[in-house]
Design an enzyme around this catalytic site. Structure first.
Site, PDB file in Angstrom:
ATOM      1  CG  ASP A 477      -0.096 -45.219 -37.113  1.00 14.64           C
ATOM      2  OD1 ASP A 477       0.891 -44.472 -37.274  1.00 14.64           O
ATOM      3  OD2 ASP A 477      -1.102 -45.181 -37.843  1.00 14.64           O
ATOM      4  CG  ASP A 547      -0.099 -41.143 -43.680  1.00 18.26           C
ATOM      5  OD1 ASP A 547       0.189 -42.353 -43.562  1.00 18.26           O
ATOM      6  OD2 ASP A 547      -0.474 -40.443 -42.721  1.00 18.26           O
TER       7      ASP A 547
END
Length: 735
Positions: A477, A547
């Site tokens: 990430d 997301d």
């Protein structure tokens, strides 16, 4: 022969590339350079040297015969306002001699001279690689251009390298990997992708005009805002299914800049490379600077064919493993179930539930390491939290593997919390300017990967983590953008190298980690789709698309994503309802059908599921495993795109041998009065007979025959009206 993706050796990125010989590409050139051609995949790309020594673009489009009369001719001078340097179409121009379009390279010599005029010096052909050397007319500065073409898709790979042959330094203020030129015309339209966090991959279509359109990132990474990708068609001629399309993407994951516009003679000029914003590179005597690769292609058969060609190219030459890459396993990620409240017992319970529905990979997300109970501490300390895992990760990993799944972990190696052991020991390791604020984002700072000691530390930590545990997968990430991007340890004239060296060292860590652990797979993630590009794609196995996991929003997001990139790397999750992003409530069936159009993952809180939910999940996961080879590695036809005015959308996926195909029909809503249009599959074998059934085992809708020829399905189509809002259906074609 070098491979199709960039090779990385030490901290130096070798950006030039050559595709392997898998077809019948041809690279040819006359001895004097007056004509140089690349032919492959039904595409011809040609350039030549005119009588004044300029390298000119001559042609880029559908394949031409070998005797096509392509000739470079110097235009002379139109008027005192248009000297030769401003009107000559140059393949790669220096910023000099009155150039008014985007330069390939802009330089400042040690004596302050800023005039750079590049002319042809030499060329060579080695296998399927064409190399052309340009040189300044006075100074010992050279630019080497490298070209190759994929024989199957016609995708071109271009890169540039500038070298200082002087005894004094030369500052490079701007450098492109390539500039492309299209013929004169006023009807061109530019298609590009933009967005923001949780709303990535929005499609924009604008005319190409003399007002330059600039697609760029100043964020330190690719960013959510603009993709380093373009597609150009012609108004009234180009559509999803027909007409000319020129397309391309820059393989770079940092500050980038693409520009598209008409020059002063109405030729389309496309340029892409490092972003000159906050960039300079002072070349020492004898030093070179290499660019990333700028890939580009052409088709005469519309945007859909452009996407399919680029997807095929990515699957064969960019994605690790190429055509032998493993299909993406069905994944479960624990984030939405536990957030930071990660414990051995809680994760084990989730793993047992995930195994029951057919999950193949179990991933523990944030919260397993350091003092990580929230996002305010622990980043940088990549050791297992002994309170949460008193016996380390081994008992959990052993249980996960006994359940028939492999094991993965979330990491964010490029970041550090000020409240961490790493930052307390090395506060100088972050990007910073002395005596300036250190702006935090998500309570974290960015490590300066451009530093060799930071690079080596991260590689050692990650290598140890993977070596000490049976880890098959890392979710990598990256959750903030750059601020205060300083590198104070460097000499002032070299500090702006940071934006390039950071990404080079990131690529090195990823490639070296993969070399040391050949079975390791990695997912790229950045607040969703904030760092997806061909550079990261070459070093990761899959990408976190957004997301935003709302299943209807995701249809639009996925439609945008697939304009540029292959569904084979496009992760799509089934999460809880109502969705966090917009509060929308949808059925579990609808959520699965949306996510099954990419690489399927589950992110819902299984602790809240009922028996019926587990049964639904088992059904769809088992069905997906029977079609994922086609969905992930077949040809995608966007036969009815989603959008604000579309009640129904549909995608059609066809296996390479055209024996299996899958139709996803998704309905947002309907009115009783609606008279739905037929959905027309594409890409089937017209002469082959195809049986059709519902993927979930239910009965075919009334009026849909159980068997017919490919020609019938493509011409007659399927006309089915679904009842209700947020409904879907999947039809399986087998022939």
């Amino acid at each position: 022969m070098m491979k199709s993706r960039p090779l990385f050796m030490g901290t130096t990125a070798l950006m030039a590339c050559v595709m392997p010989q898998i077809g019948h590409a041809k690279v040819s050139a006359t001895a004097d350079g007056h004509l140089m051609r690349l032919d492959g995949g039904g595409v011809t790309y040609a350039m030549g040297v005119d009588e004044q020594g300029y390298l000119q673009p001559l042609y880029w489009g559908a394949a031409l015969d070998a005797k096509a009369p392509l000739t470079a001719k110097h235009p002379g001078e139109l008027s005192g306002f248009d000297p030769a340097g401003s009107i000559t179409a140059q393949e790669y121009a220096g910023q000099g001699e009155g150039l008014v379009s985007e330069p390939g390279v802009k330089a400042v010599f040690a004596d302050g001279n800023r005039d750079l005029v590049l002319k042809y010096r030499s060329h060579s052909v080695a296998g399927e690689t064409l190399t052309v050397e340009l040189a300044d007319i006075r100074r010992p500065l050279t630019v080497t251009l490298r070209y190759t073409i994929d024989p199957t898709t016609g995708v071109i790979a271009r890169s540039a390298s500038v070298r200082n042959g002087d005894s004094r330094p030369v500052r490079i203020d701007q450098i492109a990997a390539a500039t492309y030129t299209l013929p004169v015309g006023n009807a061109y339209r530019l298609h590009y992708l933009t967005g923001r966090h949780a709303s990535e991959w929005s499609q924009v279509d604008v005319p190409v005009t003399p007002a330059l359109t600039v697609l760029e990132s100043r964020r330190g990474s690719t960013g959510h805002g603009n993709q380093p990708w373009f597609a150009i068609g012609k108004a009234g001629k180009s559509s999803e299914t027909q007409g000319p399309i020129w397309y391309g993407a820059l393989a770079w994951s940092g500050f980038f800049r693409l520009s598209v516009g008409l020059d002063n003679l109405s030729r389309v000029r496309i340029s892409g490379g490092y972003n000159p914003y906050d960039f300079s590179w002072t070349l020492k005597p004898g030093e070179s600077l290499d660019t990333p690769i700028f890939y580009a292609g052409y088709t005469g058969s519309g945007m859909g064919d452009a996407s399919r060609r680029f997807h095929a190219f990515q699957r064969a030459h960019i994605i690790p493993g190429g055509t032998k890459a493993r299909v993406r396993p069905v994944l479960y990620n624990s984030w939405e179930a536990t957030t930071f409240n990660v414990t051995e017992a809680g994760q084990t319970a989730l793993a047992e539930k995930a195994a029951r529905i057919g999950v193949e990979r179990f991933v523990v997300d944030d919260g397993w390491f350091g003092a990580r109970d929230d996002d305010k501490a622990g980043l940088g300390d990549w050791t297992v939290n002994p309170r949460k895992f008193p016996h380390g990760l081994k008992p959990l990993i052993d249980r996960v593997k006994a359940l028939g799944m492999d094991f993965g972990l979330w990491v964010e190696p490029e970041m550090v919390n000020p409240n961490s052991d790493l930052y307390r020991a090395h506060p100088d390791w972050v990007l910073n300017f002395p005596d300036r604020p250190r702006t935090e984002g998500r309570n974290q700072l960015m490590l300066n990967l451009a530093r060799a000691d930071v690079r080596d530390h991260l590689l050692a930590v990650l290598d140890r983590l993977v070596s000490d545990n049976d880890i098959a997968f890392l979710k990598w990430d990256y959750n903030r953008n750059w601020t205060e991007g300083g590198w104070p340890e460097m000499a002032p004239e070299d500090q702006q190298r940071v934006q390039v060296q950071y990404i080079r060292n990131l690529y090195y860590i990823l490639s070296e980690l993969r070399r040391r652990h050949p079975g390791l797979e990695i997912e790229g993630c950045s607040g969703g789709g904030g760092r997806i590009d061909l550079g990261m794609m070459a070093l990761t196995d899959q990408s976190w698309t957004s997301d935003n996991t709302d299943p209807y929003d995701r249809l639009i997001i996925q439609d945008g994503f697939t304009q540029a990139y292959s569904p084979s790397i496009m992760m799509a999750w089934v999460t809880d309802s109502p969705n966090w992003a917009n509060g929308r409530e949808t059925s579990l069936d609808y959520r699965f059908l949306s996510a099954m159009q990419g690489s399927l993952g589950i992110g819902a809180n299984l602790d809240h599921w009922q028996a019926a939910d587990f049964a639904t999940a088992r059904k769809w996961i088992a069905a997906y495993k029977g079609i994922r080879q086609t969905v992930q590695r077949g040809d995608l036809y966007r036969i009815a795109p989603p959008g604000p005015d579309a009640a129904v959308s549909a995608t059609f996926h066809v296996s390479p041998d055209r024996r299996q195909a899958v139709l996803f029909q998704m309905q947002r809503g309907s009115l009783f009065r609606d008279n739905v249009e037929a959905l027309h599959p594409q890409g089937l074998d017209p002469a082959r007979s195809y049986k059709v059934r519902m993927l979930d085992g239910s009965a075919l809708p009334e009026g849909v025959p159980a068997q017919a020829s490919g020609a019938y399905w493509m011409e007659q189509g399927l006309r089915v009206k679904l009842k209700g809002d947020y409904k879907g259906a999947v039809y399986l074609f087998e022939g």
